[in-house]
Scaffold this motif. Structure first.
Motif, PDB file in Angstrom:
ATOM      1  N   LYS A   1      31.282  69.373  67.865  1.00  0.00           N
ATOM      2  CA  LYS A   1      31.390  69.207  66.515  1.00  0.00           C
ATOM      3  C   LYS A   1      30.314  68.032  65.958  1.00  0.00           C
ATOM      4  O   LYS A   1      29.643  68.350  65.177  1.00  0.00           O
ATOM      5  CB  LYS A   1      32.700  68.927  65.963  1.00  0.00           C
ATOM      6  N   GLY A   2      30.318  67.080  66.533  1.00  0.00           N
ATOM      7  CA  GLY A   2      29.272  65.868  66.410  1.00  0.00           C
ATOM      8  C   GLY A   2      29.919  64.664  66.607  1.00  0.00           C
ATOM      9  O   GLY A   2      31.233  64.356  66.731  1.00  0.00           O
ATOM     10  N   SER A   3      29.020  63.602  66.132  1.00  0.00           N
ATOM     11  CA  SER A   3      29.531  62.197  66.263  1.00  0.00           C
ATOM     12  C   SER A   3      29.232  61.377  65.061  1.00  0.00           C
ATOM     13  O   SER A   3      28.390  61.897  64.396  1.00  0.00           O
ATOM     14  CB  SER A   3      28.803  61.482  67.434  1.00  0.00           C
ATOM     15  N   CYS A   4      29.926  60.357  64.751  1.00  0.00           N
ATOM     16  CA  CYS A   4      29.757  59.486  63.779  1.00  0.00           C
ATOM     17  C   CYS A   4      29.794  58.009  64.252  1.00  0.00           C
ATOM     18  O   CYS A   4      30.951  57.616  64.594  1.00  0.00           O
ATOM     19  CB  CYS A   4      30.664  59.875  62.489  1.00  0.00           C
ATOM     20  N   PHE A   5      28.700  57.421  64.300  1.00  0.00           N
ATOM     21  CA  PHE A   5      28.604  55.992  64.953  1.00  0.00           C
ATOM     22  C   PHE A   5      28.510  55.235  63.552  1.00  0.00           C
ATOM     23  O   PHE A   5      27.768  55.446  62.777  1.00  0.00           O
ATOM     24  CB  PHE A   5      27.437  55.793  65.697  1.00  0.00           C
ATOM     25  N   ARG A   6      29.163  53.975  63.504  1.00  0.00           N
ATOM     26  CA  ARG A   6      29.417  53.019  62.352  1.00  0.00           C
ATOM     27  C   ARG A   6      29.082  51.850  62.883  1.00  0.00           C
ATOM     28  O   ARG A   6      29.629  51.238  63.597  1.00  0.00           O
ATOM     29  CB  ARG A   6      30.755  53.272  61.805  1.00  0.00           C
ATOM     30  N   LEU A   7      27.991  51.177  62.172  1.00  0.00           N
ATOM     31  CA  LEU A   7      27.690  49.756  62.384  1.00  0.00           C
ATOM     32  C   LEU A   7      28.285  49.061  61.001  1.00  0.00           C
ATOM     33  O   LEU A   7      27.585  49.106  60.143  1.00  0.00           O
ATOM     34  CB  LEU A   7      26.091  49.457  62.736  1.00  0.00           C
ATOM     35  N   SER A   8      29.339  48.027  61.170  1.00  0.00           N
ATOM     36  CA  SER A   8      29.866  47.475  59.947  1.00  0.00           C
ATOM     37  C   SER A   8      29.342  46.090  60.104  1.00  0.00           C
ATOM     38  O   SER A   8      29.357  45.288  61.394  1.00  0.00           O
ATOM     39  CB  SER A   8      31.427  47.530  60.165  1.00  0.00           C
ATOM     40  N   LEU A   9      29.153  45.378  59.049  1.00  0.00           N
ATOM     41  CA  LEU A   9      28.553  44.342  58.944  1.00  0.00           C
ATOM     42  C   LEU A   9      29.525  43.510  58.051  1.00  0.00           C
ATOM     43  O   LEU A   9      29.941  44.081  56.905  1.00  0.00           O
ATOM     44  CB  LEU A   9      27.023  44.329  58.154  1.00  0.00           C
ATOM     45  N   PRO A  10      29.754  42.307  58.228  1.00  0.00           N
ATOM     46  CA  PRO A  10      30.775  41.612  57.423  1.00  0.00           C
ATOM     47  C   PRO A  10      30.147  41.023  56.010  1.00  0.00           C
ATOM     48  O   PRO A  10      29.075  41.140  55.886  1.00  0.00           O
ATOM     49  CB  PRO A  10      31.194  40.308  58.036  1.00  0.00           C
ATOM     50  N   ALA A  11      31.050  40.831  54.918  1.00  0.00           N
ATOM     51  CA  ALA A  11      30.609  40.498  53.816  1.00  0.00           C
ATOM     52  C   ALA A  11      29.785  39.320  53.651  1.00  0.00           C
ATOM     53  O   ALA A  11      28.601  39.205  52.856  1.00  0.00           O
ATOM     54  CB  ALA A  11      31.779  40.230  52.860  1.00  0.00           C
ATOM     55  N   LEU A  12      29.743  38.544  54.436  1.00  0.00           N
ATOM     56  CA  LEU A  12      28.976  37.142  54.508  1.00  0.00           C
ATOM     57  C   LEU A  12      27.648  37.449  54.820  1.00  0.00           C
ATOM     58  O   LEU A  12      26.611  36.643  54.468  1.00  0.00           O
ATOM     59  CB  LEU A  12      29.569  36.074  55.710  1.00  0.00           C
ATOM     60  N   ARG A  13      27.179  38.615  55.636  1.00  0.00           N
ATOM     61  CA  ARG A  13      26.174  39.041  55.974  1.00  0.00           C
ATOM     62  C   ARG A  13      25.307  39.740  55.142  1.00  0.00           C
ATOM     63  O   ARG A  13      24.307  40.146  55.372  1.00  0.00           O
ATOM     64  CB  ARG A  13      26.250  39.519  57.438  1.00  0.00           C
TER      65      ARG A  13
END
Ligand code: ADP
Length: 270
Positions: A245-257
């Motif tokens: 079906k597929g993939s979803c990669f998530r790069l999360s960055l914190p609020a401070l950044r």
């Protein structure tokens, strides 16, 4: 102490005092084993294209080839050279990430041009075989290194292109989280990844399917680069995927950044 082993050294330290030195051998041994594995992997990755190249050089030197055959051999040699160049490039990137201080928290880079640049590179790789879209970069800025963030997003997008069959779609999205942090998402409709592989994807040289990865130009280092970049920006990387079906990669960055670039001007009294 769990599974750790402590080595303890006791040394005299003047006036009847003793200096006690201890170290966790298990940790040291684990690091040493990782280093050995890494060197073995790099050697293997370099030896394979070198063996192929030397075979082709022999062929060129010893066999009378037609012009068409000669062209084909040259093309295959150039593919192997590119493979080694990509590997050395990724190794240098990793070495730089590990050997340099974290990116300054007060240098802000605009997201939109960075995401557009990564998308343009992915479009070149896709060469019209996929539909690529981008959504939501608006006026965001991230504190850190634009080179590193570009390399992370490019790696994610290039993987999406390489593991998505022709006709599939790839979406690059930027969104704000409820807590003021932000997420860069790369979603594809590609081959997907079975659950048992997910936890190991960011290990160096870990591949779900080695020959597919190599055939499409993979070095096996892309996601470990992404993980390093995420951590150096105080963030993290995670993935959701379903085979077929597929993939979803998530790069999360914190609020401070992250922050909005444009400060909305307060309306002044007339
Ligand atoms: P590679 O250069 O082999 O792609 P990466 O570290 O970038 O190395 O990725 C590790 C492995 O994760 C790949 O070999 C592939 O099996 C899997 N992978 C990464 N991205 C995707 C994706 N978008 N879809 C399916 N599999 C993926």
């Amino acid at each position: 102490l769990g599974r750790s082993t402590l080595s303890v050294l006791v040394r005299p330290y003047g006036d009847g005092m003793k200096l006690v030195l201890s170290q966790d051998i298990t940790e040291r041994e684990r690091a040493e084993a990782m280093r050995r594995d890494f060197v073995a992997n790099v050697s293997h990755e370099i030896r394979t294209p070198l063996t192929v190249l030397s075979g082709f050089i022999e062929t060129l030197a010893q066999l009378p080839l037609t012009e068409v055959e000669r062209q084909r051999v040259m093309q295959l040699m150039s593919q192997q050279t590119e493979r080694m160049q990509a590997l050395v490039g990724d190794l240098l990137t990793l070495a730089r990430l590990e050997g340099s201080p974290r990116p300054a928290p007060d240098r802000w880079c605009a997201m939109e041009p960075l995401l557009r640049q990564a998308l343009r590179d992915a479009e070149l790789l896709s060469a019209g075989r996929h539909t690529l879209t981008m959504d939501g970069a608006d006026d965001a800025e991230v504190a850190g290194s634009d080179t590193e963030l570009l390399s992370a997003v490019t790696n994610l997008l290039n993987n999406a292109v390489r593991y998505t069959p022709e006709g599939g779609s790839i979406a690059l999205r930027w969104s704000w989280r409820g807590d003021g942090g932000a997420v860069i998402e790369v979603q594809d409709t590609g081959i997907g990844i079975a659950r048992e592989h997910l936890a190991r994807l960011t290990e160096r040289f870990y591949r779900v399917d080695g020959s597919r990865s190599r055939d499409t130009g993979g070095t096996g280092l892309g996601l470990s680069i992404v993980k390093h970049v995420a951590q150096r920006h105080g963030g993290e990387i995670d993935v959701q995927s379903e085979p077929g079906k597929g993939s979803c990669f998530r790069l999360s960055l914190p609020a401070l950044r992250v922050r909005h670039k444009k400060v909305v001007a307060e309306s002044l009294p007339a």
